[in-house]
Design a protein around this motif. Structure first.
Motif, PDB file in Angstrom:
ATOM      1  N   GLY A   1       0.774  -1.232   0.000  1.00  0.00           N
ATOM      2  CA  GLY A   1       0.000   0.000   0.000  1.00  0.00           C
ATOM      3  C   GLY A   1       0.801   1.275   0.000  1.00  0.00           C
ATOM      4  N   THR A   2       2.125   1.193  -0.139  1.00  0.00           N
ATOM      5  CA  THR A   2       2.963   2.395  -0.099  1.00  0.00           C
ATOM      6  C   THR A   2       3.273   2.936  -1.492  1.00  0.00           C
ATOM      7  N   GLY A   3       2.757   2.301  -2.534  1.00  0.00           N
ATOM      8  CA  GLY A   3       2.936   2.816  -3.891  1.00  0.00           C
ATOM      9  C   GLY A   3       4.201   2.368  -4.580  1.00  0.00           C
ATOM     10  N   LYS A   4       4.907   1.384  -4.028  1.00  0.00           N
ATOM     11  CA  LYS A   4       6.179   0.944  -4.616  1.00  0.00           C
ATOM     12  C   LYS A   4       6.015   0.493  -6.067  1.00  0.00           C
ATOM     13  N   THR A   5       5.098  -0.446  -6.286  1.00  0.00           N
ATOM     14  CA  THR A   5       4.918  -1.007  -7.626  1.00  0.00           C
ATOM     15  C   THR A   5       4.244  -0.011  -8.551  1.00  0.00           C
ATOM     16  N   TYR A   6       3.223   0.667  -8.063  1.00  0.00           N
ATOM     17  CA  TYR A   6       2.470   1.602  -8.899  1.00  0.00           C
ATOM     18  C   TYR A   6       3.380   2.699  -9.442  1.00  0.00           C
ATOM     19  N   LEU A   7       4.206   3.289  -8.589  1.00  0.00           N
ATOM     20  CA  LEU A   7       5.098   4.356  -9.038  1.00  0.00           C
ATOM     21  C   LEU A   7       6.187   3.830  -9.961  1.00  0.00           C
ATOM     22  N   ALA A   8       6.626   2.591  -9.732  1.00  0.00           N
ATOM     23  CA  ALA A   8       7.628   1.997 -10.614  1.00  0.00           C
ATOM     24  C   ALA A   8       7.043   1.762 -12.005  1.00  0.00           C
ATOM     25  N   VAL A   9       5.807   1.263 -12.067  1.00  0.00           N
ATOM     26  CA  VAL A   9       5.150   1.086 -13.365  1.00  0.00           C
ATOM     27  C   VAL A   9       4.957   2.435 -14.049  1.00  0.00           C
TER      28      VAL A   9
ATOM     29  N   ASP B   1      -3.054  -4.259 -14.158  1.00  0.00           N
ATOM     30  CA  ASP B   1      -4.045  -3.278 -13.709  1.00  0.00           C
ATOM     31  C   ASP B   1      -3.477  -1.868 -13.731  1.00  0.00           C
ATOM     32  N   ALA B   2      -2.231  -1.723 -13.272  1.00  0.00           N
ATOM     33  CA  ALA B   2      -1.590  -0.401 -13.278  1.00  0.00           C
ATOM     34  C   ALA B   2      -1.399   0.096 -14.710  1.00  0.00           C
ATOM     35  N   LEU B   3      -1.008  -0.796 -15.604  1.00  0.00           N
ATOM     36  CA  LEU B   3      -0.816  -0.409 -17.003  1.00  0.00           C
ATOM     37  C   LEU B   3      -2.131   0.022 -17.641  1.00  0.00           C
ATOM     38  N   TYR B   4      -3.215  -0.710 -17.384  1.00  0.00           N
ATOM     39  CA  TYR B   4      -4.509  -0.354 -17.950  1.00  0.00           C
ATOM     40  C   TYR B   4      -4.924   1.051 -17.519  1.00  0.00           C
ATOM     41  N   GLU B   5      -4.659   1.381 -16.250  1.00  0.00           N
ATOM     42  CA  GLU B   5      -5.042   2.690 -15.738  1.00  0.00           C
ATOM     43  C   GLU B   5      -4.233   3.801 -16.381  1.00  0.00           C
ATOM     44  N   MET B   6      -2.956   3.554 -16.657  1.00  0.00           N
ATOM     45  CA  MET B   6      -2.073   4.604 -17.164  1.00  0.00           C
ATOM     46  C   MET B   6      -2.083   4.726 -18.677  1.00  0.00           C
ATOM     47  N   ILE B   7      -2.303   3.630 -19.379  1.00  0.00           N
ATOM     48  CA  ILE B   7      -2.197   3.635 -20.834  1.00  0.00           C
ATOM     49  C   ILE B   7      -3.535   3.355 -21.508  1.00  0.00           C
ATOM     50  N   GLY B   8      -4.370   2.538 -20.873  1.00  0.00           N
ATOM     51  CA  GLY B   8      -5.622   2.144 -21.494  1.00  0.00           C
ATOM     52  C   GLY B   8      -5.562   0.698 -21.962  1.00  0.00           C
ATOM     53  N   PHE B   9      -6.683   0.020 -21.859  1.00  0.00           N
ATOM     54  CA  PHE B   9      -6.727  -1.409 -22.149  1.00  0.00           C
ATOM     55  C   PHE B   9      -6.294  -1.719 -23.581  1.00  0.00           C
ATOM     56  N   ASP B  10      -6.848  -1.009 -24.558  1.00  0.00           N
ATOM     57  CA  ASP B  10      -6.554  -1.313 -25.964  1.00  0.00           C
ATOM     58  C   ASP B  10      -5.090  -1.081 -26.298  1.00  0.00           C
ATOM     59  N   ARG B  11      -4.534   0.031 -25.796  1.00  0.00           N
ATOM     60  CA  ARG B  11      -3.138   0.331 -26.122  1.00  0.00           C
ATOM     61  C   ARG B  11      -2.199  -0.655 -25.445  1.00  0.00           C
ATOM     62  N   VAL B  12      -2.507  -1.070 -24.222  1.00  0.00           N
ATOM     63  CA  VAL B  12      -1.686  -2.084 -23.562  1.00  0.00           C
ATOM     64  C   VAL B  12      -1.689  -3.363 -24.389  1.00  0.00           C
TER      65      VAL B  12
END
Length: 338
Positions: free
Chosen positions: A144-152, A200-211
């Motif tokens: 919950g500290t954002g380690k993975t999310y910020l790395a992605v 999940d992080a990629l979908y949020e940042m880039i979008g499902f279709d582009r991922v």
């Protein structure tokens, strides 16, 4: 000699009862968040507030109350929003670290095509800066500290700015109390649930279709750690997640995959090792081996950096306090930040 308490008083203007109720929350729960965060006492009569605390914390609390009240004039507050706002503000930690307040649009923010991701607190700021400045960075701390999310997000930013040509997201497929062999499907289908958080992080940042398109073109690769052996990755952003579940040999193998123009980020929580009890975690080992090596950075997160539900922070702290000391000869015993 006891701690000297100071008192700070302020009037919140305009004296709007609707805004005041939104600011204080149900049964003053928003004020209780601030009290717990700063270790102060807050009382009020209408729009007249009094903050009592040791040293400068009273003035810090008063300033924080004024800023949150300004936010309440334009936004409906709830406990989750207040908790996240406190993490973003991190006024007391930032002051201790000599850092200025975080604002949108500063270089600290990560920019992707769909959004600008703002660090929440000085540790996240330091983590982003370390990833940008070092070829190998470690983010270590509780869930919950954002380690993975910020790395992605850092990987996506680097790809969109053409600082790398591909993203490689890696996770060890370690069984946490369940057996992969009993799951249906081939190996790729068996390990897919382990990689889902990064998708999940990629979908949020880039979008499902582009991922989907980037994965099809192999610009983004999401793979189990075992698939990395024998490869050399140039101009790539490599993220190893859940690194506490790597062995010493696996950690060395992954780190030596780094090619020219590549960057590696390793994240993990050393309190949640799922390896066999007597097997040494590669993350614990590398914390000792690479400390002080030029080009390598370590960022350590604590329960105070948790940015999920406010209760998650208290749960993490309770587990840390309750955890019994392990035998001295247990190779997975925490050694703490080097």
């Amino acid at each position: 000699m006891g701690t000297v308490l100071e008192t700070a008083e302020l009037f919140l203007e305009p004296a709007d009862n609707r805004v005041l109720a939104n600011f204080c929350g149900q049964q003053d729960e928003h004020l209780r968040f601030i009290e717990q965060r700063l270790g102060v006492q807050i009382s009020n009569r209408g729009n007249h507030f009094r903050v009592i605390g040791p040293g400068d914390t009273a003035r810090t609390g008063a300033r924080l109350i004024g800023e949150l009240f300004a936010l309440a004039r334009n936004e409906q507050l709830d406990p989750q929003r207040v908790h996240v706002w406190l993490q973003q503000s991190a006024i007391n930690e930032a002051a201790e670290a000599g850092l200025p307040p975080i604002v949108d649009g500063e270089p600290d923010s990560l920019r992707t095509r769909r959004s600008s991701i703002r660090p929440r607190g000085p540790n996240q700021r330091a983590y982003i800066a370390a990833i940008r400045q070092n070829d190998l960075s470690f983010g270590i701390g509780p869930a919950g500290t954002g380690k993975t999310y910020l790395a992605v997000a850092s990987a996506v930013e680097a790809l969109e700015q053409e600082r790398v040509r591909r993203i490689v997201l890696v996770r060890p497929a370690v069984e946490a109390g369940e057996r992969l062999g009993f799951l249906p499907g081939d190996m790729a289908q068996k390990v897919d649930p382990y990689l889902r958080p990064m998708y999940d992080a990629l979908y949020e940042m880039i979008g499902f279709d582009r991922v989907a398109r980037l994965v099809e073109r192999n610009v983004i690769e999401v793979a189990p750690l075992a698939y990395m052996r024998g490869r050399s990755l140039n101009e790539s952003f490599i993220l190893l997640d859940e690194a506490q579940n790597t062995t010493v040999e696996q950690m060395k193998m992954l780190l030596t995959r780094m090619g020219f123009g590549s960057r590696v980020v390793v994240t993990g929580d050393i309190t949640q090792v799922d390896l066999p009890r007597r097997q040494l975690s590669g993350l614990r080992h590398v914390m000792q081996v690479l400390t002080g090596v030029p080009g390598v950075s370590f960022t350590y997160f604590s329960p105070r950096d948790v940015v999920r539900h406010a209760l998650v922070q208290r749960i993490v702290e309770a587990y840390e306090a309750h955890e019994p000391p392990e035998p001295a000869n247990d190779q997975n015993e925490p050694s703490g930040p080097p």
